[in-house]
Design an enzyme around this catalytic site. Structure first.
Site, PDB file in Angstrom:
ATOM      1  N   TYR A  74      33.034  38.455  34.990  1.00 14.97           N
ATOM      2  CA  TYR A  74      32.266  39.096  36.066  1.00 14.97           C
ATOM      3  C   TYR A  74      31.237  38.126  36.618  1.00 14.97           C
ATOM      4  O   TYR A  74      30.549  37.447  35.856  1.00 14.97           O
ATOM      5  CB  TYR A  74      31.564  40.377  35.557  1.00 14.97           C
ATOM      6  CG  TYR A  74      32.103  41.571  36.301  1.00 14.97           C
ATOM      7  CD1 TYR A  74      31.727  41.814  37.613  1.00 14.97           C
ATOM      8  CD2 TYR A  74      33.044  42.413  35.712  1.00 14.97           C
ATOM      9  CE1 TYR A  74      32.274  42.861  38.324  1.00 14.97           C
ATOM     10  CE2 TYR A  74      33.589  43.462  36.415  1.00 14.97           C
ATOM     11  CZ  TYR A  74      33.204  43.688  37.728  1.00 14.97           C
ATOM     12  OH  TYR A  74      33.753  44.712  38.430  1.00 14.97           O
ATOM     13  N   GLU A  78      29.103  38.745  39.837  1.00 10.93           N
ATOM     14  CA  GLU A  78      28.465  39.205  41.077  1.00 10.93           C
ATOM     15  C   GLU A  78      27.392  38.219  41.511  1.00 10.93           C
ATOM     16  O   GLU A  78      26.615  37.717  40.699  1.00 10.93           O
ATOM     17  CB  GLU A  78      27.868  40.602  40.879  1.00 10.93           C
ATOM     18  CG  GLU A  78      28.949  41.675  40.885  1.00 10.93           C
ATOM     19  CD  GLU A  78      28.408  43.055  40.590  1.00 10.93           C
ATOM     20  OE1 GLU A  78      27.200  43.192  40.332  1.00 10.93           O
ATOM     21  OE2 GLU A  78      29.214  44.009  40.618  1.00 10.93           O
ATOM     22  N   ASP A  83      40.377  35.537  64.152  1.00 21.17           N
ATOM     23  CA  ASP A  83      41.059  35.930  62.915  1.00 21.17           C
ATOM     24  C   ASP A  83      42.393  35.187  62.878  1.00 21.17           C
ATOM     25  O   ASP A  83      43.356  35.587  63.524  1.00 21.17           O
ATOM     26  CB  ASP A  83      41.248  37.452  62.926  1.00 21.17           C
ATOM     27  CG  ASP A  83      42.081  37.955  61.757  1.00 21.17           C
ATOM     28  OD1 ASP A  83      42.526  37.130  60.936  1.00 21.17           O
ATOM     29  OD2 ASP A  83      42.281  39.185  61.666  1.00 21.17           O
ATOM     30  N   THR A 100      43.268  35.077  56.118  1.00 20.39           N
ATOM     31  CA  THR A 100      43.820  35.365  54.797  1.00 20.39           C
ATOM     32  C   THR A 100      44.228  34.035  54.184  1.00 20.39           C
ATOM     33  O   THR A 100      44.319  33.015  54.882  1.00 20.39           O
ATOM     34  CB  THR A 100      45.078  36.265  54.875  1.00 20.39           C
ATOM     35  OG1 THR A 100      46.041  35.625  55.710  1.00 20.39           O
ATOM     36  CG2 THR A 100      44.743  37.643  55.444  1.00 20.39           C
ATOM     37  N   LYS A 152      49.234  33.794  53.655  1.00 19.61           N
ATOM     38  CA  LYS A 152      50.320  33.767  54.636  1.00 19.61           C
ATOM     39  C   LYS A 152      50.760  32.309  54.843  1.00 19.61           C
ATOM     40  O   LYS A 152      51.264  31.719  53.910  1.00 19.61           O
ATOM     41  CB  LYS A 152      49.872  34.475  55.914  1.00 19.61           C
ATOM     42  CG  LYS A 152      49.578  35.968  55.638  1.00 19.61           C
ATOM     43  CD  LYS A 152      49.103  36.737  56.847  1.00 19.61           C
ATOM     44  CE  LYS A 152      48.745  38.164  56.441  1.00 19.61           C
ATOM     45  NZ  LYS A 152      48.124  38.922  57.550  1.00 19.61           N
ATOM     46  N   ARG A 156      46.753  36.015  47.297  1.00 20.61           N
ATOM     47  CA  ARG A 156      46.277  37.068  48.204  1.00 20.61           C
ATOM     48  C   ARG A 156      44.771  37.056  48.173  1.00 20.61           C
ATOM     49  O   ARG A 156      44.162  37.285  47.133  1.00 20.61           O
ATOM     50  CB  ARG A 156      46.795  38.434  47.768  1.00 20.61           C
ATOM     51  CG  ARG A 156      48.294  38.548  47.854  1.00 20.61           C
ATOM     52  CD  ARG A 156      48.711  39.992  47.801  1.00 20.61           C
ATOM     53  NE  ARG A 156      48.833  40.531  49.121  1.00 20.61           N
ATOM     54  CZ  ARG A 156      49.979  40.580  49.802  1.00 20.61           C
ATOM     55  NH1 ARG A 156      51.079  40.099  49.273  1.00 20.61           N
ATOM     56  NH2 ARG A 156      50.029  41.106  51.002  1.00 20.61           N
TER      57      ARG A 156
END
Ligand SMILES: *Cc1c(COP(=O)(O)O)cnc(C)c1O
Length: 442
Positions: free
Chosen positions: A45, A47, A191, A217, A220, A226
């Site tokens: 973790y 954050e 984008d 992204t 692709k 991903r």
């Protein structure tokens, strides 16, 4: 591992090996990327951001995230990058939340014309519900009328213009979009989810000089895990010096909790691979392949049955990695053709074309070349694939969908079972499998 799960994954691996992926948003990540994603980094973790975490034990995760950030900054020559968005849609959400208050006006290209859901699609998405969304579409010939875009911006005074495409085959004029945004004082968000790899390879126009923010992204054409990135350009920092901090705060704590550190490592690896001459070569071949496929589909094939011997493409062809086939001249729906092609081991998706009203029963299919190019296929293979597609479409030329909705569903269910026995589709499937074996997936 659970036997059942193991079996499902193995079967999916075989499916990917033995079919042609022509879905333009899909690709094959390298083993190195997949190993990073499957690594122990997913246990941690973290954050916060490098050097400013809410948990102990993050020295190495900090290094991984810094590596990804530095590589993004270098590759795209930008002053600020955030690599934490969970995927493309959360990245766009964070940008809109960073730049707008609820109810502010945003402007984008409609989904049916090749935009994305997160660009203000009314009613069903956060971007259309929490903001006042105004949208433009393409003309009947599939091109953008930039004068109309300018007029809409002038009339509506959007705070943000968000532009990016999922099904627009032609090159975008980023300079004009930049001028339109500047003329009304709007932020231009580019984008580039679909085309980022092509921009790296210099085979598609770059928005970086003209946009304030660029989102993408990473799974692709970039061939990473991903995930997504948000980059602030020189121009963006110039407009308002704290844009980078605002973006970071909108991602965490604004929208997300702990970053997926395994994905961050996968992004660092993908950016490492993208910064090579081999990657640029791949990007060039993606576009070269798309052009050959588009031309062969439009010229038609001697193998096809009459009267269907050629296919119509929206926009008259492609300047990118993808093309949209307009099946209206054939009286066919995308559902029928996509289903028939899958039986022939050619996997694509049904897609809306300009003028369509139902996204579930659209009159087009979308084809793209990134995944087959990653497998090493070239122009010779594209010509073969075009012939198979035309032949498969010819096999279903009399399969018209009924008018009513229940009738459509019943028809498609019956059709799916019935075409299992189609000899021509089976024959193509066999040839596809042979081709796939010559071009193994990474
Ligand atoms: C794919 C895509 C997205 C969304 O990405 P997800 O990871 O599916 O959320 C956003 N914008 C564009 C232009 C895309 O092509």
């Amino acid at each position: 591992m659970d036997k059942h799960l193991q079996e499902l994954i193995t079967r999916e691996e075989k499916r990917q090996e033995n079919t042609l992926t022509l879905i333009p948003s899909e690709n094959y990540a390298s083993r190195a990327v997949r190993e990073a994603v499957g690594s122990v980094l997913s246990n941690k973790y973290s954050e916060g951001y490098p050097g400013r975490r809410y948990y102990q034990g993050n020295d190495l995760v900090d290094e991984v995230e810094r590596l990804a950030i530095e590589r993004a900054k270098k590759l795209f020559n930008v002053p600020h990058a955030n690599v934490q968005p969970y995927s493309g849609s959360p990245a766009n959400s964070a940008v809109l939340f960073a730049l707008c208050e609820p109810g502010d006006t945003i402007m984008g290209m409609e989904l049916a014309s090749g935009g994305h859901l997160t660009h203000g699609q009314p009613k069903i998405t956060f971007s259309g519900k929490y903001f006042r969304s105004v949208q433009f579409g393409v003309e009947g010939d599939g091109t953008i009328d930039y004068k109309k875009v300018q007029a809409l911006a002038k009339a509506e005074k959007p705070r943000v213009i968000i532009i990016g495409t999922t099904a627009y085959p032609l090159a975008l004029d980023w300079k004009l979009f930049g001028e339109i945004a500047d003329s009304v004082g709007a932020y231009l968000v580019a984008d580039i989810a679909h085309v980022v790899g092509l921009i790296i390879g210099n085979v598609y126009p770059s928005p970086f000089p003209y946009a304030h923010i660029v989102t993408t992204t990473t799974h692709k054409t970039l061939r990473g895990p991903r995930g997504a990135m948000i980059m602030v350009t020189e121009k963006g920092l110039g407009k308002y010096g704290k844009l980078g901090e605002d973006i970071d705060r909108a991602v965490f704590p604004g929208l997300q909790g702990g970053p997926h550190n395994n994905t961050t490592a996968g992004i660092a690896q993908a950016l490492f691979e993208a910064d090579t001459p081999e990657f640029k070569k791949y990007a060039k071949q993606v576009v070269a392949n798309a052009k050959v496929l588009a031309q062969a589909l439009q010229e038609g094939s001697s193998l096809a049955r009459r009267p269907l011997a050629r296919l119509k493409l929206i926009g008259g062809g492609t300047e990118s990695h993808l093309m949209l086939v307009d099946l209206r001249p054939n009286g066919l729906s995308g559902n029928v053709v996509a289903e028939a092609l899958e039986k022939a081991r050619i996997v694509c998706n049904k897609n809306s074309i300009p003028g369509d009203t139902s996204p579930f029963y659209p009159s087009g299919i979308r084809l793209g070349t990134p995944a087959v190019t990653t497998r090493g296929m070239g122009e010779t293979e594209m010509t073969k694939i075009a012939e198979w597609i035309i032949k498969a479409v010819g096999e279903v030329e009399n399969e018209k969908l009924p008018e009513d909705k229940d009738g459509k569903q019943a028809f498609l269910k019956e059709f799916k079972v019935r075409i299992k026995g189609n000899k021509v589709l089976q024959e193509i499937a066999g040839k596809v499998k042979d081709l796939c074996q010559k071009f193994p997936v990474p």
